[in-house]
Design an enzyme around this catalytic site. Sequence first.
Site, short mmCIF file in Angstrom:
data_model
loop_
_atom_site.label_atom_id
_atom_site.label_comp_id
_atom_site.label_asym_id
_atom_site.label_seq_id
_atom_site.Cartn_x
_atom_site.Cartn_y
_atom_site.Cartn_z
N ASN A 10 -18.78 2.82 26.10
CA ASN A 10 -17.34 2.95 25.88
C ASN A 10 -17.01 4.43 26.04
O ASN A 10 -17.25 5.22 25.14
CB ASN A 10 -16.97 2.44 24.48
CG ASN A 10 -15.49 2.56 24.17
OD1 ASN A 10 -14.72 3.11 24.95
ND2 ASN A 10 -15.09 2.04 23.02
N ARG A 89 -16.64 -0.90 28.62
CA ARG A 89 -15.29 -1.18 28.14
C ARG A 89 -14.30 -0.46 29.05
O ARG A 89 -14.42 0.73 29.31
CB ARG A 89 -15.11 -0.70 26.71
CG ARG A 89 -13.71 -0.95 26.17
CD ARG A 89 -13.38 -0.04 25.02
NE ARG A 89 -12.02 -0.29 24.52
CZ ARG A 89 -11.28 0.63 23.91
NH1 ARG A 89 -11.74 1.85 23.74
NH2 ARG A 89 -10.08 0.33 23.48
N HIS A 178 -6.83 -4.63 22.52
CA HIS A 178 -7.81 -5.13 21.55
C HIS A 178 -8.29 -6.53 21.92
O HIS A 178 -8.76 -7.28 21.06
CB HIS A 178 -7.24 -5.16 20.12
CG HIS A 178 -6.95 -3.82 19.54
ND1 HIS A 178 -5.81 -3.57 18.78
CD2 HIS A 178 -7.62 -2.65 19.59
CE1 HIS A 178 -5.80 -2.31 18.40
NE2 HIS A 178 -6.89 -1.72 18.87
N ARG A 239 0.64 6.14 15.12
CA ARG A 239 1.61 5.56 16.06
C ARG A 239 2.68 4.80 15.29
O ARG A 239 2.40 4.14 14.29
CB ARG A 239 0.92 4.62 17.04
CG ARG A 239 -0.07 5.29 17.96
CD ARG A 239 -0.74 4.28 18.87
NE ARG A 239 -2.14 4.62 19.08
CZ ARG A 239 -3.07 3.75 19.45
NH1 ARG A 239 -2.75 2.47 19.64
NH2 ARG A 239 -4.31 4.14 19.62
N GLU A 383 -17.11 -5.87 18.96
CA GLU A 383 -16.74 -5.74 20.37
C GLU A 383 -17.95 -5.47 21.25
O GLU A 383 -18.02 -5.95 22.38
CB GLU A 383 -15.70 -4.62 20.53
CG GLU A 383 -14.36 -4.95 19.87
CD GLU A 383 -13.43 -3.77 19.81
OE1 GLU A 383 -12.56 -3.67 20.70
OE2 GLU A 383 -13.56 -2.95 18.88
#
Length: 399
Positions: A10, A89, A178, A239, A383
Amino acid sequence: MNKTLTLVINCGSSSLKFALMPNESGEDPVLSGLAERLGDSDASITYKSSEGKKEESLNGGDHATALEALINHIDQKGLLASVTAVGHRVVHGGEEFHKSVLIDDKVIAAIERCSPLAPLHNPPNLLGIRVAREKLPALPQVAVFDTAFHQTMEPQAYLYALPMEYYREYGVRRYGFHGTSHRFVSDETRRMLALDPKDHGIVIAHLGNGASATAVKNGESVDTTMGLTPLEGLVMGTRSGDVDPGALVYLANRANMSINDLDNMLNRKSGLLGLSELSNDCRTLEEEAAKGHPGAKIALDVFAHRLARLIGGLAMSLDRLDAVTFTGGIGENSSLLRKMTIERLKPFGIVLDDAANEKCVRGTSGVISGATGPKALVVATNEELMIARDTLAIANASR
Protein backbone atom coordinates in the site's frame (compact mmCIF):
# COMPACT_ATOMS: atom_id res chain seq x y z
CA MET A 1 9.61 -22.80 5.06
CA ASN A 2 6.94 -24.61 3.03
CA LYS A 3 4.24 -21.95 3.12
CA THR A 4 3.60 -19.86 0.05
CA LEU A 5 3.16 -16.12 0.58
CA THR A 6 1.61 -13.04 -1.00
CA LEU A 7 3.23 -9.63 -0.62
CA VAL A 8 0.69 -6.82 -0.12
CA ILE A 9 1.82 -3.24 -0.80
CA ASN A 10 0.00 0.00 0.00
CA CYS A 11 2.05 2.88 -1.35
CA GLY A 12 1.29 6.42 -0.12
CA SER A 13 2.80 9.76 -1.07
CA SER A 14 5.63 9.43 1.47
CA SER A 15 5.03 5.97 2.90
CA LEU A 16 4.89 2.30 2.02
CA LYS A 17 2.80 -0.06 4.12
CA PHE A 18 3.34 -3.77 3.57
CA ALA A 19 2.26 -7.22 4.73
CA LEU A 20 3.53 -10.66 3.85
CA MET A 21 0.44 -12.86 4.01
CA PRO A 22 0.36 -16.69 4.09
CA ASN A 23 -1.69 -18.11 1.26
CA GLU A 24 -3.44 -20.36 3.78
CA SER A 25 -6.69 -18.52 4.54
CA GLY A 26 -7.16 -16.96 7.95
CA GLU A 27 -3.51 -16.85 9.06
CA ASP A 28 -1.85 -13.71 10.38
CA PRO A 29 0.91 -11.91 8.45
CA VAL A 30 4.36 -13.47 8.62
CA LEU A 31 5.77 -9.96 8.31
CA SER A 32 4.26 -6.50 8.24
CA GLY A 33 5.35 -2.92 8.68
CA LEU A 34 5.71 0.58 7.36
CA ALA A 35 8.30 2.69 5.57
CA GLU A 36 7.63 6.36 6.30
CA ARG A 37 8.94 9.87 5.68
CA LEU A 38 10.27 8.64 2.35
CA GLY A 39 12.47 11.18 0.62
CA ASP A 40 13.31 12.95 3.89
CA SER A 41 16.57 12.65 5.77
CA ASP A 42 14.88 10.69 8.58
CA ALA A 43 13.22 8.12 6.30
CA SER A 44 12.93 4.75 8.03
CA ILE A 45 11.36 1.32 7.72
CA THR A 46 9.87 -0.73 10.55
CA TYR A 47 9.38 -4.51 10.37
CA LYS A 48 7.00 -6.41 12.65
CA SER A 49 7.04 -10.19 13.01
CA SER A 50 6.75 -12.87 15.67
CA GLU A 51 10.33 -11.99 16.62
CA GLY A 52 9.26 -8.45 17.54
CA LYS A 53 9.73 -5.02 15.99
CA LYS A 54 12.80 -3.75 14.15
CA GLU A 55 13.41 -0.25 12.75
CA GLU A 56 16.07 0.69 10.21
CA SER A 57 17.13 4.00 8.69
CA LEU A 58 16.71 4.38 4.93
CA ASN A 59 19.20 7.29 4.82
CA GLY A 60 16.86 9.66 3.01
CA GLY A 61 15.76 6.97 0.56
CA ASP A 62 12.65 7.00 -1.61
CA HIS A 63 10.02 4.37 -2.45
CA ALA A 64 12.49 2.37 -4.54
CA THR A 65 14.95 2.34 -1.64
CA ALA A 66 12.21 1.21 0.75
CA LEU A 67 11.01 -1.60 -1.49
CA GLU A 68 14.57 -2.76 -2.11
CA ALA A 69 15.17 -2.80 1.65
CA LEU A 70 11.95 -4.77 2.15
CA ILE A 71 12.85 -7.33 -0.51
CA ASN A 72 16.34 -7.74 0.96
CA HIS A 73 14.82 -8.23 4.42
CA ILE A 74 12.41 -10.86 3.10
CA ASP A 75 15.33 -12.58 1.34
CA GLN A 76 17.49 -12.53 4.49
CA LYS A 77 14.62 -14.21 6.33
CA GLY A 78 14.67 -16.98 3.72
CA LEU A 79 11.16 -16.14 2.57
CA LEU A 80 11.63 -14.60 -0.87
CA ALA A 81 11.43 -17.89 -2.73
CA SER A 82 8.04 -18.51 -1.10
CA VAL A 83 6.49 -15.27 -2.41
CA THR A 84 4.18 -16.16 -5.30
CA ALA A 85 2.50 -12.82 -6.13
CA VAL A 86 2.28 -9.13 -5.22
CA GLY A 87 -0.97 -7.29 -4.50
CA HIS A 88 -1.25 -3.51 -4.68
CA ARG A 89 -3.87 -1.27 -3.12
CA VAL A 90 -5.01 1.35 -5.67
CA VAL A 91 -7.32 4.08 -4.41
CA HIS A 92 -9.24 5.11 -7.53
CA GLY A 93 -10.27 2.89 -10.42
CA GLY A 94 -12.97 5.24 -11.72
CA GLU A 95 -15.40 3.49 -14.05
CA GLU A 96 -12.51 1.58 -15.61
CA PHE A 97 -12.34 -1.15 -12.97
CA HIS A 98 -15.20 -3.13 -11.43
CA LYS A 99 -12.96 -5.73 -9.79
CA SER A 100 -9.33 -6.52 -9.01
CA VAL A 101 -7.15 -7.18 -12.08
CA LEU A 102 -3.81 -8.60 -13.15
CA ILE A 103 -1.46 -5.70 -13.84
CA ASP A 104 -0.07 -5.14 -17.32
CA ASP A 105 0.83 -2.05 -19.33
CA LYS A 106 -2.81 -1.46 -20.32
CA VAL A 107 -3.92 -1.56 -16.67
CA ILE A 108 -1.19 0.91 -15.72
CA ALA A 109 -2.33 3.27 -18.48
CA ALA A 110 -5.93 3.01 -17.24
CA ILE A 111 -4.90 3.76 -13.65
CA GLU A 112 -3.04 6.81 -14.99
CA ARG A 113 -6.26 7.96 -16.70
CA CYS A 114 -7.99 7.77 -13.30
CA SER A 115 -5.26 9.81 -11.58
CA PRO A 116 -7.01 13.20 -12.01
CA LEU A 117 -9.79 11.78 -9.79
CA ALA A 118 -7.27 10.98 -7.01
CA PRO A 119 -4.19 13.15 -7.63
CA LEU A 120 -2.81 12.60 -4.13
CA HIS A 121 -3.26 8.82 -4.14
CA ASN A 122 -3.04 7.19 -7.56
CA PRO A 123 0.43 8.55 -8.51
CA PRO A 124 2.13 7.01 -5.43
CA ASN A 125 0.09 3.81 -5.96
CA LEU A 126 1.48 3.69 -9.50
CA LEU A 127 4.99 4.37 -8.23
CA GLY A 128 4.76 1.34 -5.96
CA ILE A 129 3.53 -0.79 -8.86
CA ARG A 130 6.36 0.31 -11.15
CA VAL A 131 9.06 -0.25 -8.55
CA ALA A 132 7.66 -3.66 -7.56
CA ARG A 133 7.48 -4.78 -11.19
CA GLU A 134 11.09 -3.68 -11.66
CA LYS A 135 12.34 -5.41 -8.49
CA LEU A 136 10.19 -8.55 -8.80
CA PRO A 137 9.66 -8.97 -12.55
CA ALA A 138 8.97 -12.71 -12.42
CA LEU A 139 5.96 -12.40 -10.08
CA PRO A 140 2.36 -11.73 -11.15
CA GLN A 141 1.11 -8.44 -9.69
CA VAL A 142 -2.50 -7.51 -9.02
CA ALA A 143 -4.28 -4.17 -8.49
CA VAL A 144 -7.09 -4.07 -5.90
CA PHE A 145 -9.21 -0.90 -6.05
CA ASP A 146 -10.88 0.98 -3.20
CA THR A 147 -13.63 2.05 -5.59
CA ALA A 148 -14.36 -1.28 -7.31
CA PHE A 149 -16.84 -2.64 -4.74
CA HIS A 150 -19.09 0.39 -5.27
CA GLN A 151 -19.34 -0.01 -9.04
CA THR A 152 -22.55 -2.00 -8.46
CA MET A 153 -24.35 1.24 -7.46
CA GLU A 154 -27.06 2.30 -9.90
CA PRO A 155 -27.25 5.77 -11.50
CA GLN A 156 -29.78 7.09 -9.00
CA ALA A 157 -27.22 6.42 -6.26
CA TYR A 158 -24.06 7.65 -7.98
CA LEU A 159 -25.17 10.66 -10.03
CA TYR A 160 -25.02 14.21 -8.68
CA ALA A 161 -27.82 16.59 -9.65
CA LEU A 162 -25.41 18.61 -11.77
CA PRO A 163 -25.55 19.19 -15.53
CA MET A 164 -24.93 15.80 -17.15
CA GLU A 165 -22.17 17.22 -19.33
CA TYR A 166 -19.87 17.22 -16.30
CA TYR A 167 -20.40 13.50 -15.80
CA ARG A 168 -19.89 12.78 -19.50
CA GLU A 169 -16.84 15.01 -19.94
CA TYR A 170 -15.09 14.78 -16.58
CA GLY A 171 -16.50 11.73 -14.80
CA VAL A 172 -18.05 13.79 -12.00
CA ARG A 173 -20.11 11.27 -10.04
CA ARG A 174 -20.05 9.42 -6.73
CA TYR A 175 -17.50 6.59 -6.65
CA GLY A 176 -17.17 5.66 -2.97
CA PHE A 177 -14.08 4.40 -1.15
CA HIS A 178 -12.99 1.92 1.54
CA GLY A 179 -14.44 -0.71 -0.79
CA THR A 180 -11.97 -3.44 0.14
CA SER A 181 -12.83 -3.02 3.83
CA HIS A 182 -16.59 -2.84 3.18
CA ARG A 183 -16.41 -6.02 1.07
CA PHE A 184 -14.47 -7.93 3.74
CA VAL A 185 -16.74 -6.76 6.56
CA SER A 186 -19.94 -7.50 4.64
CA ASP A 187 -18.73 -11.09 4.07
CA GLU A 188 -17.83 -11.48 7.74
CA THR A 189 -21.17 -10.03 8.89
CA ARG A 190 -23.08 -12.40 6.65
CA ARG A 191 -21.04 -15.33 7.94
CA MET A 192 -21.36 -14.38 11.63
CA LEU A 193 -25.15 -13.96 11.40
CA ALA A 194 -25.70 -16.87 8.98
CA LEU A 195 -27.58 -14.56 6.60
CA ASP A 196 -28.88 -15.78 3.26
CA PRO A 197 -26.25 -14.69 0.67
CA LYS A 198 -29.05 -13.87 -1.79
CA ASP A 199 -31.39 -12.10 0.63
CA HIS A 200 -29.97 -9.72 3.22
CA GLY A 201 -29.38 -6.06 3.99
CA ILE A 202 -26.47 -4.57 5.96
CA VAL A 203 -25.17 -1.07 6.67
CA ILE A 204 -21.43 -0.97 7.38
CA ALA A 205 -19.77 1.96 9.15
CA HIS A 206 -16.01 2.09 8.51
CA LEU A 207 -14.89 4.68 11.06
CA GLY A 208 -11.41 6.10 11.41
CA ASN A 209 -9.54 9.26 10.50
CA GLY A 210 -11.29 8.64 7.19
CA ALA A 211 -14.86 7.39 7.57
CA SER A 212 -17.58 6.06 5.29
CA ALA A 213 -20.76 4.01 5.52
CA THR A 214 -22.16 1.67 2.88
CA ALA A 215 -25.48 -0.07 2.25
CA VAL A 216 -24.89 -3.67 1.15
CA LYS A 217 -27.76 -5.58 -0.41
CA ASN A 218 -27.23 -9.28 -1.11
CA GLY A 219 -23.46 -8.82 -1.08
CA GLU A 220 -23.36 -5.76 -3.34
CA SER A 221 -22.86 -2.08 -2.57
CA VAL A 222 -26.01 -0.15 -3.45
CA ASP A 223 -25.17 3.19 -1.82
CA THR A 224 -22.32 4.78 0.11
CA THR A 225 -21.46 8.08 1.77
CA MET A 226 -18.19 9.05 0.07
CA GLY A 227 -18.42 10.57 -3.39
CA LEU A 228 -16.15 11.78 -6.16
CA THR A 229 -13.49 12.17 -3.45
CA PRO A 230 -13.15 10.83 0.11
CA LEU A 231 -14.40 14.19 1.43
CA GLU A 232 -18.15 13.62 1.14
CA GLY A 233 -20.35 12.08 3.84
CA LEU A 234 -19.48 11.44 7.47
CA VAL A 235 -17.56 13.65 9.87
CA MET A 236 -13.94 12.45 9.85
CA GLY A 237 -10.71 13.23 11.69
CA THR A 238 -9.84 16.39 9.79
CA ARG A 239 -12.33 16.21 6.88
CA SER A 240 -15.67 17.96 7.07
CA GLY A 241 -17.93 15.44 5.39
CA ASP A 242 -21.15 16.92 3.97
CA VAL A 243 -21.26 20.72 3.81
CA ASP A 244 -23.74 23.00 2.04
CA PRO A 245 -21.87 24.09 -1.13
CA GLY A 246 -23.42 27.49 -0.64
CA ALA A 247 -21.50 27.83 2.62
CA LEU A 248 -18.27 27.53 0.65
CA VAL A 249 -19.34 30.24 -1.78
CA TYR A 250 -20.24 32.39 1.23
CA LEU A 251 -16.82 31.81 2.84
CA ALA A 252 -15.01 32.48 -0.42
CA ASN A 253 -16.70 35.86 -0.62
CA ARG A 254 -16.80 36.90 3.05
CA ALA A 255 -13.47 35.44 4.25
CA ASN A 256 -11.66 35.99 0.93
CA MET A 257 -10.78 32.29 0.71
CA SER A 258 -9.33 30.83 -2.48
CA ILE A 259 -10.10 27.38 -3.89
CA ASN A 260 -6.87 26.12 -2.33
CA ASP A 261 -7.79 27.71 1.00
CA LEU A 262 -11.18 25.99 0.95
CA ASP A 263 -9.64 22.66 -0.05
CA ASN A 264 -7.12 22.87 2.79
CA MET A 265 -9.81 23.85 5.29
CA LEU A 266 -12.20 21.07 4.26
CA ASN A 267 -9.59 18.30 4.20
CA ARG A 268 -7.13 19.25 6.93
CA LYS A 269 -8.72 21.66 9.40
CA SER A 270 -12.30 20.40 9.75
CA GLY A 271 -14.01 17.29 11.10
CA LEU A 272 -13.31 16.34 14.71
CA LEU A 273 -10.32 18.67 14.79
CA GLY A 274 -12.24 21.68 13.55
CA LEU A 275 -15.26 21.10 15.79
CA SER A 276 -13.27 20.41 18.95
CA GLU A 277 -10.47 22.93 18.31
CA LEU A 278 -8.42 20.32 20.16
CA SER A 279 -7.63 17.09 18.31
CA ASN A 280 -8.61 14.76 15.48
CA ASP A 281 -7.92 11.74 17.73
CA CYS A 282 -11.10 10.15 19.04
CA ARG A 283 -9.31 8.77 22.12
CA THR A 284 -8.16 12.24 23.15
CA LEU A 285 -11.62 13.67 22.59
CA GLU A 286 -13.30 10.98 24.68
CA GLU A 287 -10.87 11.60 27.54
CA GLU A 288 -11.34 15.36 27.39
CA ALA A 289 -15.13 15.15 26.99
CA ALA A 290 -15.25 13.10 30.18
CA LYS A 291 -13.46 15.98 31.89
CA GLY A 292 -16.05 18.44 30.58
CA HIS A 293 -14.26 19.92 27.58
CA PRO A 294 -17.12 21.51 25.55
CA GLY A 295 -15.36 21.28 22.18
CA ALA A 296 -14.59 17.60 22.61
CA LYS A 297 -18.19 16.89 23.62
CA ILE A 298 -19.75 18.70 20.67
CA ALA A 299 -17.34 17.03 18.23
CA LEU A 300 -18.40 13.57 19.44
CA ASP A 301 -22.08 14.54 19.41
CA VAL A 302 -21.91 15.82 15.83
CA PHE A 303 -19.96 12.72 14.75
CA ALA A 304 -22.56 10.34 16.24
CA HIS A 305 -25.55 12.39 15.02
CA ARG A 306 -24.26 12.55 11.44
CA LEU A 307 -23.37 8.85 11.48
CA ALA A 308 -26.81 7.79 12.72
CA ARG A 309 -28.56 10.07 10.23
CA LEU A 310 -26.61 8.68 7.29
CA ILE A 311 -27.00 5.07 8.46
CA GLY A 312 -30.75 5.72 8.49
CA GLY A 313 -30.60 7.14 4.97
CA LEU A 314 -28.55 4.24 3.66
CA ALA A 315 -31.01 1.75 5.14
CA MET A 316 -33.65 3.17 2.78
CA SER A 317 -31.66 1.68 -0.11
CA LEU A 318 -32.25 -1.81 1.31
CA ASP A 319 -35.30 -4.07 1.27
CA ARG A 320 -34.79 -4.56 5.02
CA LEU A 321 -32.12 -3.94 7.64
CA ASP A 322 -30.58 -7.08 9.13
CA ALA A 323 -27.53 -5.50 10.71
CA VAL A 324 -25.43 -2.41 11.33
CA THR A 325 -21.73 -3.27 11.51
CA PHE A 326 -18.97 -1.07 12.94
CA THR A 327 -15.36 -1.39 11.78
CA GLY A 328 -12.17 0.66 11.37
CA GLY A 329 -10.01 2.16 14.11
CA ILE A 330 -12.86 4.09 15.77
CA GLY A 331 -15.58 1.60 14.92
CA GLU A 332 -13.61 -1.29 16.42
CA ASN A 333 -12.40 0.50 19.55
CA SER A 334 -14.79 3.26 20.61
CA SER A 335 -17.54 1.61 22.62
CA LEU A 336 -18.69 5.13 23.52
CA LEU A 337 -19.31 6.28 19.95
CA ARG A 338 -21.00 2.99 19.10
CA LYS A 339 -23.31 3.50 22.08
CA MET A 340 -23.99 7.13 21.13
CA THR A 341 -24.82 6.08 17.57
CA ILE A 342 -27.05 3.13 18.44
CA GLU A 343 -29.02 5.26 20.88
CA ARG A 344 -29.85 7.50 17.91
CA LEU A 345 -31.04 4.49 15.86
CA LYS A 346 -34.04 3.71 18.11
CA PRO A 347 -36.54 3.89 15.21
CA PHE A 348 -34.94 0.73 13.81
CA GLY A 349 -35.46 -1.18 17.04
CA ILE A 350 -31.75 -1.87 17.66
CA VAL A 351 -31.15 -2.51 21.39
CA LEU A 352 -27.57 -2.22 22.65
CA ASP A 353 -26.10 -4.92 24.89
CA ASP A 354 -23.82 -2.72 27.03
CA ALA A 355 -21.68 -5.56 28.35
CA ALA A 356 -21.07 -7.00 24.89
CA ASN A 357 -20.32 -3.53 23.54
CA GLU A 358 -17.62 -2.94 26.16
CA LYS A 359 -15.94 -6.26 25.34
CA CYS A 360 -15.61 -5.56 21.62
CA VAL A 361 -12.37 -3.56 21.51
CA ARG A 362 -8.78 -4.13 20.33
CA GLY A 363 -9.64 -6.51 17.51
CA THR A 364 -12.45 -8.44 19.24
CA SER A 365 -15.43 -8.94 16.93
CA GLY A 366 -18.94 -9.81 18.03
CA VAL A 367 -22.62 -8.98 18.25
CA ILE A 368 -23.27 -6.00 20.55
CA SER A 369 -27.10 -5.91 20.45
CA GLY A 370 -29.91 -7.76 22.17
CA ALA A 371 -32.09 -10.56 20.87
CA THR A 372 -34.77 -8.37 19.25
CA GLY A 373 -34.55 -6.06 16.24
CA PRO A 374 -31.72 -5.71 13.71
CA LYS A 375 -28.31 -6.76 14.96
CA ALA A 376 -25.42 -4.43 15.72
CA LEU A 377 -21.95 -5.90 15.33
CA VAL A 378 -18.30 -5.05 15.57
CA VAL A 379 -16.08 -6.68 12.93
CA ALA A 380 -12.32 -6.16 12.82
CA THR A 381 -11.53 -5.32 9.21
CA ASN A 382 -8.63 -6.89 7.35
CA GLU A 383 -7.96 -5.14 4.06
CA GLU A 384 -4.57 -6.82 3.67
CA LEU A 385 -6.18 -10.25 3.84
CA MET A 386 -8.78 -9.27 1.24
CA ILE A 387 -6.08 -7.90 -1.07
CA ALA A 388 -4.07 -11.09 -0.58
CA ARG A 389 -7.10 -13.28 -1.38
CA ASP A 390 -7.84 -11.38 -4.59
CA THR A 391 -4.19 -11.42 -5.58
CA LEU A 392 -3.80 -15.16 -5.02
CA ALA A 393 -6.96 -16.02 -6.93
CA ILE A 394 -6.08 -13.82 -9.94
CA ALA A 395 -2.43 -14.89 -9.96
CA ASN A 396 -3.38 -18.56 -9.88
CA ALA A 397 -5.87 -18.07 -12.71
CA SER A 398 -3.20 -16.37 -14.83
CA ARG A 399 -0.70 -19.24 -14.58
